[in-house]
Design an enzyme around this catalytic site. Structure first.
Site, PDB file in Angstrom:
ATOM      1  N   ASN A 145      37.071  28.926  38.688  1.00 41.03           N
ATOM      2  CA  ASN A 145      37.531  30.229  39.187  1.00 41.03           C
ATOM      3  C   ASN A 145      38.338  30.009  40.466  1.00 41.03           C
ATOM      4  O   ASN A 145      37.822  29.439  41.440  1.00 41.03           O
ATOM      5  CB  ASN A 145      36.293  31.111  39.440  1.00 41.03           C
ATOM      6  CG  ASN A 145      36.657  32.475  39.969  1.00 41.03           C
ATOM      7  OD1 ASN A 145      37.489  32.601  40.850  1.00 41.03           O
ATOM      8  ND2 ASN A 145      36.023  33.506  39.459  1.00 41.03           N
TER       9      ASN A 145
ATOM     10  N   ASP B 189      39.830  32.390  42.363  1.00 40.44           N
ATOM     11  CA  ASP B 189      39.973  33.610  43.182  1.00 40.44           C
ATOM     12  C   ASP B 189      40.086  33.307  44.674  1.00 40.44           C
ATOM     13  O   ASP B 189      40.874  33.925  45.396  1.00 40.44           O
ATOM     14  CB  ASP B 189      38.743  34.521  43.024  1.00 40.44           C
ATOM     15  CG  ASP B 189      38.655  35.166  41.659  1.00 40.44           C
ATOM     16  OD1 ASP B 189      39.607  35.030  40.863  1.00 40.44           O
ATOM     17  OD2 ASP B 189      37.609  35.788  41.379  1.00 40.44           O
TER      18      ASP B 189
ATOM     19  N   ARG C  86      46.587  35.519  55.289  1.00 37.00           N
ATOM     20  CA  ARG C  86      47.797  35.451  56.098  1.00 37.00           C
ATOM     21  C   ARG C  86      48.979  36.177  55.464  1.00 37.00           C
ATOM     22  O   ARG C  86      50.036  36.252  56.074  1.00 37.00           O
ATOM     23  CB  ARG C  86      48.210  33.984  56.272  1.00 37.00           C
ATOM     24  CG  ARG C  86      47.509  33.277  57.394  1.00 37.00           C
ATOM     25  CD  ARG C  86      47.976  33.847  58.722  1.00 37.00           C
ATOM     26  NE  ARG C  86      47.208  33.350  59.828  1.00 37.00           N
ATOM     27  CZ  ARG C  86      47.576  32.335  60.599  1.00 37.00           C
ATOM     28  NH1 ARG C  86      48.686  31.695  60.367  1.00 37.00           N
ATOM     29  NH2 ARG C  86      46.832  31.976  61.603  1.00 37.00           N
TER      30      ARG C  86
ATOM     31  N   ARG D  22      41.981  42.317  45.990  1.00 37.01           N
ATOM     32  CA  ARG D  22      41.657  41.642  47.252  1.00 37.01           C
ATOM     33  C   ARG D  22      41.942  40.146  47.204  1.00 37.01           C
ATOM     34  O   ARG D  22      42.100  39.516  48.245  1.00 37.01           O
ATOM     35  CB  ARG D  22      40.201  41.900  47.648  1.00 37.01           C
ATOM     36  CG  ARG D  22      39.201  41.198  46.776  1.00 37.01           C
ATOM     37  CD  ARG D  22      37.798  41.352  47.313  1.00 37.01           C
ATOM     38  NE  ARG D  22      37.266  42.688  47.082  1.00 37.01           N
ATOM     39  CZ  ARG D  22      35.960  42.944  46.986  1.00 37.01           C
ATOM     40  NH1 ARG D  22      35.078  41.976  47.126  1.00 37.01           N
ATOM     41  NH2 ARG D  22      35.532  44.159  46.755  1.00 37.01           N
ATOM     42  N   HIS D  23      41.923  39.547  46.025  1.00 40.52           N
ATOM     43  CA  HIS D  23      42.322  38.126  45.980  1.00 40.52           C
ATOM     44  C   HIS D  23      43.448  37.915  44.958  1.00 40.52           C
ATOM     45  O   HIS D  23      44.609  37.823  45.316  1.00 40.52           O
ATOM     46  CB  HIS D  23      41.128  37.171  45.796  1.00 40.52           C
ATOM     47  CG  HIS D  23      39.995  37.644  44.939  1.00 40.52           C
ATOM     48  ND1 HIS D  23      40.166  38.003  43.625  1.00 40.52           N
ATOM     49  CD2 HIS D  23      38.670  37.787  45.196  1.00 40.52           C
ATOM     50  CE1 HIS D  23      39.001  38.340  43.125  1.00 40.52           C
ATOM     51  NE2 HIS D  23      38.064  38.241  44.047  1.00 40.52           N
TER      52      HIS D  23
ATOM     53  N   GLU E 227      38.932  37.819  34.188  1.00 39.11           N
ATOM     54  CA  GLU E 227      37.776  38.666  34.524  1.00 39.11           C
ATOM     55  C   GLU E 227      38.277  40.021  34.959  1.00 39.11           C
ATOM     56  O   GLU E 227      39.206  40.103  35.784  1.00 39.11           O
ATOM     57  CB  GLU E 227      37.046  38.054  35.711  1.00 39.11           C
ATOM     58  CG  GLU E 227      35.803  37.347  35.366  1.00 39.11           C
ATOM     59  CD  GLU E 227      35.107  36.902  36.634  1.00 39.11           C
ATOM     60  OE1 GLU E 227      34.939  37.707  37.562  1.00 39.11           O
ATOM     61  OE2 GLU E 227      34.748  35.730  36.673  1.00 39.11           O
TER      62      GLU E 227
ATOM     63  N   THR F  50      30.996  40.354  46.111  1.00 38.80           N
ATOM     64  CA  THR F  50      31.218  39.648  44.860  1.00 38.80           C
ATOM     65  C   THR F  50      30.484  40.426  43.771  1.00 38.80           C
ATOM     66  O   THR F  50      29.816  41.412  44.065  1.00 38.80           O
ATOM     67  CB  THR F  50      30.730  38.190  44.955  1.00 38.80           C
ATOM     68  OG1 THR F  50      30.991  37.520  43.711  1.00 38.80           O
ATOM     69  CG2 THR F  50      29.233  38.111  45.237  1.00 38.80           C
ATOM     70  N   THR F  51      30.620  39.978  42.502  1.00 38.58           N
ATOM     71  CA  THR F  51      30.020  40.725  41.397  1.00 38.58           C
ATOM     72  C   THR F  51      28.492  40.634  41.510  1.00 38.58           C
ATOM     73  O   THR F  51      27.918  39.573  41.301  1.00 38.58           O
ATOM     74  CB  THR F  51      30.503  40.139  40.055  1.00 38.58           C
ATOM     75  OG1 THR F  51      31.904  39.906  40.171  1.00 38.58           O
ATOM     76  CG2 THR F  51      30.236  41.085  38.917  1.00 38.58           C
TER      77      THR F  51
ATOM     78  N   GLU G  95      28.265  36.069  29.094  1.00 41.45           N
ATOM     79  CA  GLU G  95      28.108  35.156  30.231  1.00 41.45           C
ATOM     80  C   GLU G  95      26.873  35.623  30.988  1.00 41.45           C
ATOM     81  O   GLU G  95      26.807  36.769  31.434  1.00 41.45           O
ATOM     82  CB  GLU G  95      29.350  35.175  31.129  1.00 41.45           C
ATOM     83  CG  GLU G  95      29.186  34.225  32.315  1.00 41.45           C
ATOM     84  CD  GLU G  95      30.471  33.995  33.106  1.00 41.45           C
ATOM     85  OE1 GLU G  95      31.554  33.948  32.492  1.00 41.45           O
ATOM     86  OE2 GLU G  95      30.367  33.865  34.331  1.00 41.45           O
TER      87      GLU G  95
ATOM     88  N   HIS H  82      27.927  32.218  38.250  1.00 45.37           N
ATOM     89  CA  HIS H  82      27.756  32.944  39.513  1.00 45.37           C
ATOM     90  C   HIS H  82      26.789  32.204  40.430  1.00 45.37           C
ATOM     91  O   HIS H  82      25.631  32.017  40.096  1.00 45.37           O
ATOM     92  CB  HIS H  82      27.264  34.383  39.326  1.00 45.37           C
ATOM     93  CG  HIS H  82      27.763  35.264  40.439  1.00 45.37           C
ATOM     94  ND1 HIS H  82      27.224  35.244  41.692  1.00 45.37           N
ATOM     95  CD2 HIS H  82      28.809  36.117  40.508  1.00 45.37           C
ATOM     96  CE1 HIS H  82      27.891  36.067  42.475  1.00 45.37           C
ATOM     97  NE2 HIS H  82      28.874  36.604  41.782  1.00 45.37           N
ATOM     98  N   GLY H  83      27.360  31.774  41.544  1.00 41.27           N
ATOM     99  CA  GLY H  83      26.560  31.141  42.590  1.00 41.27           C
ATOM    100  C   GLY H  83      26.178  29.703  42.304  1.00 41.27           C
ATOM    101  O   GLY H  83      25.363  29.132  43.040  1.00 41.27           O
TER     102      GLY H  83
ATOM    103  N   GLY I  92      33.292  29.106  40.935  1.00 40.99           N
ATOM    104  CA  GLY I  92      34.400  29.289  41.865  1.00 40.99           C
ATOM    105  C   GLY I  92      34.053  28.993  43.299  1.00 40.99           C
ATOM    106  O   GLY I  92      34.429  27.963  43.853  1.00 40.99           O
TER     107      GLY I  92
HETATM  108  N1  PXP Z   1      31.427  34.474  36.468  1.00 38.71           N
HETATM  109  C1  PXP Z   1      31.668  35.754  36.788  1.00 38.71           C
HETATM  110  C2  PXP Z   1      31.619  36.766  35.692  1.00 38.71           C
HETATM  111  C3  PXP Z   1      31.969  36.141  38.109  1.00 38.71           C
HETATM  112  O1  PXP Z   1      32.189  37.433  38.414  1.00 38.71           O
HETATM  113  C4  PXP Z   1      32.076  35.135  39.098  1.00 38.71           C
HETATM  114  C5  PXP Z   1      32.472  35.509  40.476  1.00 38.71           C
HETATM  115  O2  PXP Z   1      33.791  35.918  40.495  1.00 38.71           O
HETATM  116  C6  PXP Z   1      31.845  33.811  38.702  1.00 38.71           C
HETATM  117  C7  PXP Z   1      31.501  33.508  37.387  1.00 38.71           C
HETATM  118  C8  PXP Z   1      31.951  32.690  39.670  1.00 38.71           C
HETATM  119  O3  PXP Z   1      30.986  32.833  40.663  1.00 38.71           O
HETATM  120  P1  PXP Z   1      31.029  31.912  41.937  1.00 38.71           P
HETATM  121  O4  PXP Z   1      32.318  32.176  42.624  1.00 38.71           O
HETATM  122  O5  PXP Z   1      29.841  32.338  42.708  1.00 38.71           O
HETATM  123  O6  PXP Z   1      30.948  30.486  41.446  1.00 38.71           O
END
Ligand code: PXP
Length: 256
Positions: free
Chosen positions: A12, A14, A23, A54-55, A75, A105-106, A156, A199-200, A221
């Site tokens: 990811n 982002d 900037r 935002r990103h 996404e 974040t989500t 997911e 995520h995370g 990400g």
């Molecule tokens: N999967 C989904 C659906 C997400 O919304 C995110 C965060 O944008 C990620 C994966 C990646 O999460 P992280 O940035 O915490 O690794």
């Protein structure tokens, strides 16, 4: 035991755009990061076009689709505006996520149970355009079943609660959250749904979740981009790939 499917790594990008936008201007470029990530072993690229931009910006999505040469996982929130954009860009996949303006974040999975009636035609419009639909859900049996009713080919599983418990050294909670992920992944397989997770995740949690044989893709990400500040993006991704491979080699349920 049959060989396990390759565990794909979706990177990811982002937060490359987050730094750029701090900037204004064009650098650092998330497309350049995506190309480097692929050269370092990423199997695909994920980017989240948020309502507030935002990103990632619209033009980033267009350029990612045109330039990366690997699957683009778009996404997005399940809104009419995003549907129009996705239908124009035609990414390999869309991952439908909940979105709140005030969140950093989500924060949770989609309300697949309450919003089934809305999500079913929404997902089917994407599917008719040849776009694979993934639903970002809480790791619960009910959510997996709702995803099956909606007709999503992919879910997911949200790993955020588990990862937070691991980071905060709460072994009881971490164990319970991991058990939820194990059962949800197994249930997805029973329902004939492909299972992704994200995520995370960091090196340790990615290695651990790679042990679930049903999970075939991780989307990562924030940690990877953060680690890249210290070791470079290529090294960060190669180390993640190695962690995932190590987890895969110790898959849960494999014999001695
Ligand atoms: N999967 C989904 C659906 C997400 O919304 C995110 C965060 O944008 C990620 C994966 C990646 O999460 P992280 O940035 O915490 O690794």
């Amino acid at each position: 035991m049959a060989p396990l499917p390759h565990l794909r790594l979706g990177v990811n990008v982002d937060h490359v755009a987050t730094v750029r936008n701090a900037r204004g201007g064009d650098v650092p470029d998330p497309v350049r990061a995506a190309l480097l990530a692929i050269a370092a072993g990423a199997d695909g690229i994920t980017a989240h076009l948020r309502e507030d931009r935002r990103h990632i910006h619209d033009d980033d999505m267009v350029r990612l689709k045109r330039e990366i040469g690997k699957p683009l996982n778009f996404e997005m929130a399940a809104t009419e505006q995003m549907l129009d954009i996705a239908l124009k860009i035609k990414p390999h996949a869309t991952c439908l996520v909940p979105e709140k303006r005030t969140e950093r974040t989500t924060e949770g999975g989609l309300d697949v149970i309450g919003a089934q009636g809305y999500l079913k035609p929404f997902a089917s419009e994407l599917a008719h355009a040849g776009i694979r639909v993934s639903l970002f859900i809480e790791p619960s049996l009910e959510a997996v079943e709702a995803a099956a009713t909606i007709g999503a080919p992919v879910v997911e599983l949200h790993t955020g609660a588990w990862c937070n418990a691991v980071i905060q050294s709460e072994p009881g909670k971490a164990g319970a959250e991991f058990a939820r992920l194990v059962s949800a992944a197994a249930h997805a397989e029973t329902c004939g749904i492909e299972c992704h997770a994200g995520h995370g995740l960091d090196f340790g949690t990615a290695r651990e979740i790679a042990r679930l044989p049903q999970v075939v893709e991780l989307n990562i990400g924030h940690f990877l981009i953060g680690e890249a500040i210290f070791v470079g993006l290529e090294a960060s991704i190669r180390k993640m790939r190695a962690a995932m491979d190590a987890g895969r080699a110790a898959v849960i349920g494999a014999g001695p």
